[in-house]
Design a protein around this motif. Structure first.
Motif, mmCIF file in Angstrom:
data_model
loop_
_atom_site.group_PDB
_atom_site.id
_atom_site.type_symbol
_atom_site.label_atom_id
_atom_site.label_comp_id
_atom_site.label_asym_id
_atom_site.label_seq_id
_atom_site.Cartn_x
_atom_site.Cartn_y
_atom_site.Cartn_z
ATOM 1 N N LYS A 79 -7.762 8.899 17.917
ATOM 2 C CA LYS A 79 -7.626 8.884 19.374
ATOM 3 C C LYS A 79 -6.402 9.670 19.815
ATOM 4 C CE LYS A 79 -7.403 5.659 23.259
ATOM 5 N NZ LYS A 79 -7.361 4.213 23.641
ATOM 6 N N GLU A 80 -5.294 9.502 19.074
ATOM 7 C CA GLU A 80 -4.072 10.237 19.394
ATOM 8 C C GLU A 80 -4.259 11.727 19.165
ATOM 9 O OE1 GLU A 80 -0.138 10.910 20.604
ATOM 10 O OE2 GLU A 80 -1.536 9.244 20.884
ATOM 11 N N ALA A 81 -4.936 12.059 18.064
ATOM 12 C CA ALA A 81 -5.180 13.486 17.785
ATOM 13 C C ALA A 81 -6.079 14.100 18.854
ATOM 14 C CB ALA A 81 -5.822 13.649 16.404
ATOM 15 N N ASP A 82 -7.111 13.352 19.280
ATOM 16 C CA ASP A 82 -7.986 13.851 20.357
ATOM 17 C C ASP A 82 -7.199 14.034 21.641
ATOM 18 O OD1 ASP A 82 -10.096 13.818 18.606
ATOM 19 O OD2 ASP A 82 -10.909 11.902 19.301
ATOM 20 N N ARG A 83 -6.286 13.092 21.919
ATOM 21 C CA ARG A 83 -5.480 13.212 23.138
ATOM 22 C C ARG A 83 -4.611 14.456 23.092
ATOM 23 N NH1 ARG A 83 -0.546 12.411 24.759
ATOM 24 N NH2 ARG A 83 0.108 11.738 22.691
ATOM 25 N N LYS A 84 -4.011 14.678 21.932
ATOM 26 C CA LYS A 84 -3.152 15.866 21.800
ATOM 27 C C LYS A 84 -3.964 17.145 21.904
ATOM 28 C CE LYS A 84 0.531 13.737 19.061
ATOM 29 N NZ LYS A 84 1.264 13.737 17.777
ATOM 30 N N ARG A 85 -5.177 17.137 21.317
ATOM 31 C CA ARG A 85 -6.023 18.331 21.425
ATOM 32 C C ARG A 85 -6.390 18.607 22.883
ATOM 33 N NH1 ARG A 85 -8.268 16.497 16.536
ATOM 34 N NH2 ARG A 85 -9.923 15.385 17.654
ATOM 35 N N ARG A 86 -6.724 17.516 23.591
ATOM 36 C CA ARG A 86 -7.059 17.693 25.004
ATOM 37 C C ARG A 86 -5.864 18.207 25.797
ATOM 38 N NH1 ARG A 86 -9.678 12.740 24.088
ATOM 39 N NH2 ARG A 86 -7.946 11.612 25.110
ATOM 40 N N GLU A 87 -4.703 17.664 25.520
ATOM 41 C CA GLU A 87 -3.516 18.121 26.233
ATOM 42 C C GLU A 87 -3.192 19.575 25.890
ATOM 43 O OE1 GLU A 87 -0.427 15.404 25.314
ATOM 44 O OE2 GLU A 87 -1.158 13.835 26.689
ATOM 45 N N ALA A 88 -3.360 19.926 24.588
ATOM 46 C CA ALA A 88 -3.101 21.311 24.174
ATOM 47 C C ALA A 88 -4.093 22.266 24.817
ATOM 48 C CB ALA A 88 -3.157 21.428 22.652
ATOM 49 N N ALA A 89 -5.365 21.842 24.863
ATOM 50 C CA ALA A 89 -6.378 22.692 25.497
ATOM 51 C C ALA A 89 -6.098 22.864 26.980
ATOM 52 C CB ALA A 89 -7.767 22.082 25.277
ATOM 53 N N LYS A 90 -5.671 21.742 27.616
ATOM 54 C CA LYS A 90 -5.353 21.819 29.042
ATOM 55 C C LYS A 90 -4.164 22.732 29.282
ATOM 56 C CE LYS A 90 -4.089 18.926 32.969
ATOM 57 N NZ LYS A 90 -3.774 17.546 33.424
ATOM 58 N N ALA A 91 -3.131 22.614 28.423
ATOM 59 C CA ALA A 91 -1.938 23.468 28.563
ATOM 60 C C ALA A 91 -2.297 24.926 28.337
ATOM 61 C CB ALA A 91 -0.865 23.015 27.568
#
Length: 271
Positions: free
Chosen positions: A237-249
């Motif tokens: 879940k944390e890795a998915d959150r970071k991926r989403r944040e990285a993709a958004k950034a």
């Protein structure tokens, strides 16, 4: 004479005392009357047929399934001209139909029979009422009154049967326990045998569907597996959150870069 002792093992003996004056035929005739009296039936308030004598006296139905009539105790006092021993033997021969039981392989049963027991004052003085002073018609030797009136052979046979049943029951329970233990599941992770509670939790339902999330694991390993799965899910879940944040950034950066480039081109056209 009737002696009623409700709490005794011999609760209701009918007693005949003879001073060795009466003939054996007279005593046998008395026992015939006893037999007719004991056989009389009446209808009680519930509409059941019961022995008439039970209207006046209370006594158990009999020991261990036997349903004999109340015992008759013949007590001989050697005063008269007749020999007590000879009279007893003659009375026994004349009344066999009243006391003769049905013999099986191990013991006799006395349903509907009269337990006729004889003794003498000499034997009573020598042994007392609790000693071997009584002869039960149809049996060899002398017995205590309790045994003479009762059925010790059947009691012993029933005790042996109960002991055998207990042994067979214990053996069957041991076999079942061993067979059940052989079926007890083991944890596929650590090899520990399941407890009864864990075994029950891991059983499938009536439709064959597992009712537990980890039916192959013991309780401790299940808790460890659940914790491992929780950590793995949290990490994912944390890795998915970071991926989403990285993709958004990255998307925002790309949009900003595109906006910056578009602004530079427009500026050149204005000049």
């Amino acid at each position: 004479m009737v002696v009623a002792v409700p709490d005794s093992r011999v609760p209701l003996p009918f007693v005949e005392v003879d001073n060795c004056f009466e003939e054996a035929a007279v005593l046998a005739a008395k026992l015939d009357k006893y037999a007719r009296f004991f056989a009389r039936q009446i209808t009680d308030t519930d509409g059941r047929e019961i022995p008439m004598w039970r209207q006046k006296w209370t006594a158990p139905e009999g020991r261990l399934g036997d349903t004999p009539h109340p015992p008759v105790l013949l007590v001989f006092n050697q005063i008269g001209p007749r020999t007590a021993k000879a009279t007893i033997q003659q009375v026994a021969a004349r009344t066999q139909q009243h006391w003769q039981g049905k013999r099986s392989r191990q013991y006799s049963t006395y349903d509907g029979c009269i337990p006729i027991v004889a003794t003498t004052l000499e034997l009573l003085r020598e042994h007392g009422p609790a000693g071997p002073a009584f002869w039960r018609f149809g049996r060899p030797g002398l017995q205590p009154l309790d045994d003479a009136v009762g059925n010790p052979s059947r009691e012993a046979a029933d005790a042996r049967a109960r002991a055998q049943w207990q042994r067979e029951k214990a053996a069957a329970e041991a076999r079942e326990a061993a067979e059940r233990e052989a079926r007890r599941p083991k944890c596929t992770r650590c090899g520990t045998k399941f407890t009864d509670q864990r075994w029950a939790e891991s059983e499938e339902d009536a439709w064959g569907t597992p009712t537990d999330s980890h039916p192959k694991l013991c309780g401790d390993c299940k808790l460890l597996a659940l914790e491992t799965e929780r950590i793995r899910k949290a990490a994912k879940k944390e890795a998915d959150r970071k991926r989403r944040e990285a993709a958004k950034a990255a998307k925002e950066a790309a949009e900003a870069e595109a906006t910056h480039k578009a602004s530079g081109i427009l500026g050149r056209f204005r000049r």
